[in-house]
Design a protein around this motif. Structure first.
Motif, short mmCIF file in Angstrom:
data_model
loop_
_atom_site.label_atom_id
_atom_site.label_comp_id
_atom_site.label_asym_id
_atom_site.label_seq_id
_atom_site.Cartn_x
_atom_site.Cartn_y
_atom_site.Cartn_z
N TYR A 1 -5.35 2.48 -5.28
CA TYR A 1 -6.77 2.62 -5.62
C TYR A 1 -7.64 1.76 -4.70
O TYR A 1 -8.49 0.99 -5.18
CB TYR A 1 -7.01 2.23 -7.08
N GLY A 2 -7.40 1.80 -3.41
CA GLY A 2 -8.27 1.12 -2.46
C GLY A 2 -7.98 -0.35 -2.26
O GLY A 2 -8.81 -1.07 -1.69
N SER A 3 -6.79 -0.83 -2.69
CA SER A 3 -6.49 -2.26 -2.51
C SER A 3 -6.38 -2.62 -1.03
O SER A 3 -6.60 -3.77 -0.64
CB SER A 3 -5.21 -2.64 -3.26
N ALA A 4 -6.02 -1.66 -0.21
CA ALA A 4 -6.06 -1.85 1.25
C ALA A 4 -6.81 -0.67 1.85
O ALA A 4 -6.95 0.38 1.21
CB ALA A 4 -4.64 -1.91 1.81
N LYS A 5 -7.31 -0.87 3.07
CA LYS A 5 -8.08 0.21 3.69
C LYS A 5 -7.66 0.36 5.14
O LYS A 5 -7.71 -0.62 5.91
CB LYS A 5 -9.58 -0.14 3.61
N SER A 6 -7.22 1.55 5.50
CA SER A 6 -6.83 1.82 6.88
C SER A 6 -6.72 3.32 7.05
O SER A 6 -6.76 4.06 6.06
CB SER A 6 -5.46 1.19 7.17
N PRO A 7 -6.57 3.80 8.29
CA PRO A 7 -6.38 5.25 8.47
C PRO A 7 -5.20 5.78 7.66
O PRO A 7 -5.23 6.92 7.18
CB PRO A 7 -6.14 5.38 9.97
N LEU A 8 -4.15 4.96 7.47
CA LEU A 8 -2.98 5.42 6.70
C LEU A 8 -3.36 5.66 5.24
O LEU A 8 -3.00 6.68 4.65
CB LEU A 8 -1.84 4.39 6.77
N THR A 9 -4.06 4.68 4.64
CA THR A 9 -4.41 4.85 3.22
C THR A 9 -5.46 5.96 3.07
O THR A 9 -5.42 6.72 2.10
CB THR A 9 -4.96 3.53 2.62
N GLU A 10 -6.33 6.07 4.05
CA GLU A 10 -7.35 7.12 3.95
C GLU A 10 -6.73 8.51 3.99
O GLU A 10 -7.21 9.44 3.34
CB GLU A 10 -8.39 6.95 5.06
N PRO B 1 -6.42 21.69 -10.20
CA PRO B 1 -7.03 20.77 -11.17
C PRO B 1 -6.24 20.62 -12.46
O PRO B 1 -6.43 19.64 -13.18
CB PRO B 1 -8.42 21.41 -11.42
N ASP B 2 -5.35 21.55 -12.76
CA ASP B 2 -4.58 21.45 -14.01
C ASP B 2 -3.35 20.56 -13.90
O ASP B 2 -2.72 20.24 -14.91
CB ASP B 2 -4.14 22.84 -14.48
N LEU B 3 -2.98 20.20 -12.68
CA LEU B 3 -1.79 19.36 -12.51
C LEU B 3 -2.15 17.89 -12.64
O LEU B 3 -3.28 17.48 -12.34
CB LEU B 3 -1.15 19.60 -11.13
N LEU B 4 -1.17 17.09 -13.06
CA LEU B 4 -1.36 15.63 -13.13
C LEU B 4 -0.98 15.04 -11.79
O LEU B 4 0.20 14.91 -11.47
CB LEU B 4 -0.51 15.04 -14.26
N ILE B 5 -2.00 14.73 -10.98
CA ILE B 5 -1.79 14.19 -9.63
C ILE B 5 -2.69 12.97 -9.49
O ILE B 5 -3.87 13.03 -9.87
CB ILE B 5 -2.20 15.22 -8.55
N ASP B 6 -2.16 11.87 -8.95
CA ASP B 6 -3.04 10.72 -8.75
C ASP B 6 -2.59 9.92 -7.52
O ASP B 6 -1.43 9.97 -7.12
CB ASP B 6 -3.09 9.83 -9.99
N GLY B 7 -3.53 9.19 -6.95
CA GLY B 7 -3.23 8.35 -5.79
C GLY B 7 -4.51 7.70 -5.30
O GLY B 7 -5.57 7.95 -5.87
N GLU B 8 -4.44 6.91 -4.26
CA GLU B 8 -3.19 6.52 -3.68
C GLU B 8 -2.56 5.41 -4.54
O GLU B 8 -3.25 4.56 -5.08
CB GLU B 8 -3.40 6.10 -2.20
#
Ligand code: COA
Length: 333
Positions: free
Chosen positions: A212-221, A235-242
């Motif tokens: 959830y944004g604890s680090a920021k870089s092209p990889l996390t983006e 939208p009906d699936l349970l998906i979350d990140g990063e």
């Protein structure tokens, strides 16, 4: 929980599917063909020369197994024509097509393409690339899939996380450098595959070294963008990140780092940003956590063609045959 493969084998037995095993020069393939036939997991077709197969088989009982030799097969011309039609835009000639159809791997895939078999399992004596390329060229992706990819089902002993210790890891075997769109598509198809094979609600974690944004870089983006796209597409699936792995699976960490997430602390489907991560992670789980690793299993092809590890046992091949039957039945619907 009964072993993942025991359940899959029981499901396969009532499906009456036909699976091609082209690597008949490998004794493990012949042993697997015999076991799959005796147990009623599937009808088996071996590709090769009958005399050579019988000699290698020794005392093994080959009754009930069909043997097809591409050079003498009655439908050989149909296969050559079909391959020529599929690949002529790539500049191949009829002579090239005839030569390619002598290759057991290509011939086996063409049997599946032409509905003379329901699926194929190979890779005991061929590299992943040599196993997957004929499938990608001939069978191609399913109409509802953007690309083919490969996953492992990982069952960790004495593990309270995931689905009673069972997880799907993707892509851990095929797509080396997936784009943002590729990762989103792999996440969605992996959720559906998890539901089919493990028969539990998929909870998809888009993994990163950041939560959830604890680090920021092209990889996390990249992972953030894949997550956003996957959520929009399904939208009906349970998906979350990063998510980091601990936030994905450990309830206390998930609750602290991402309160309210429908996935954090409960994830059972791991989506990796590239093949390095996916392949390294599954081998760490297998070797250090002593997890059972089933795969690589292919998803997204129009017909199921599955790869084996070259270190596989005959029982691994029987397991892959059973998984291929279940995948085929799902595509019939
Ligand atoms: N999904 C759908 N189609 C794909 C694809 C994918 N993921 N990857 C390649 N293709 C298609 C190409 O578009 C091409 O189609 P065409 O010939 O009709 O134009 C065909 O497959 C062959 O592509 P090509 O570029 O010749 O193959 P490749 O060099 O990209 O190889 C793999 C494809 C799968 C063999 C390659 O990605 C690979 O080797 N992956 C790693 C496998 C591996 O080593 N795993 C080890 C860990 S288990």
């Amino acid at each position: 929980m009964a072993k993942f493969l025991d359940k899959i084998s029981e499901r396969a037995k009532v499906l009456n599917k036909t699976i091609v095993l082209p690597e008949s020069e490998d004794i493990r393939t012949i042993q697997a063909a015999v076991k799959a036939t005796e147990r009623g997991v599937a009808k088996i077709v071996l590709i090769g020369k009958e005399a050579a197969i019988k000699e290698l088989a020794g005392d093994l009982d080959l009754s009930g197994i069909t043997i097809i030799d591409p050079e003498t097969y009655e439908n050989k011309d149909k296969y050559i024509n079909a391959f020529y039609e599929l690949r002529k835009h790539k500049g191949i000639s009829m002579e090239n097509a005839a030569e390619v159809m002598k290759d057991y791997m290509y011939f086996g895939v063409m049997m599946v393409k032409l509905d003379e078999a329901d699926g194929m399992v190979a890779g005991a004596s061929h590299s992943s690339s040599d196993t997957l390329r004929p499938a990608l060229q001939i069978v191609k992706t399913a109409p509802d899939a953007a690309l083919a990819s490969a996953f492992f089902i990982i069952s960790v002993p004495d593990c309270e996380y995931g689905s009673e210790g069972t997880f799907l890891f993707a892509d851990s075997g095929m797509v080396e450098m997936p784009s943002v769109e590729d990762v989103a598509n792999i996440a969605i198809i992996s959720a559906n595959t998890f539901e089919l094979l493990v028969q539990d609600v998929p909870k998809v974690a888009m993994l990163s070294y950041s939560t959830y944004g604890s680090a920021k870089s092209p990889l996390t983006e990249k992972t953030i963008a894949s997550t956003k796209l996957a959520k929009e597409m399904a939208p009906d699936l349970l998906i979350d990140g990063e998510l980091q792995v601990d936030a994905a699976v450990v309830p206390a960490v998930g609750a602290k780092k991402c309160p309210g997430s429908p996935v954090a602390g409960q994830a059972n489907v791991f989506i990796f940003p590239d093949l390095n991560c996916g392949n390294i992670a599954y081998k760490i789980a297998q070797r250090l956590a002593k997890a059972e690793a089933y795969g690589p299993i292919t998803q997204g092809l129009a017909k199921p063609i599955n790869d084996l590890s070259r270190g596989c046992s005959d029982e691994d091949i029987v397991g892959a045959v059973a998984i291929t039957c279940v995948q085929s039945a799902a595509q019939d619907k």
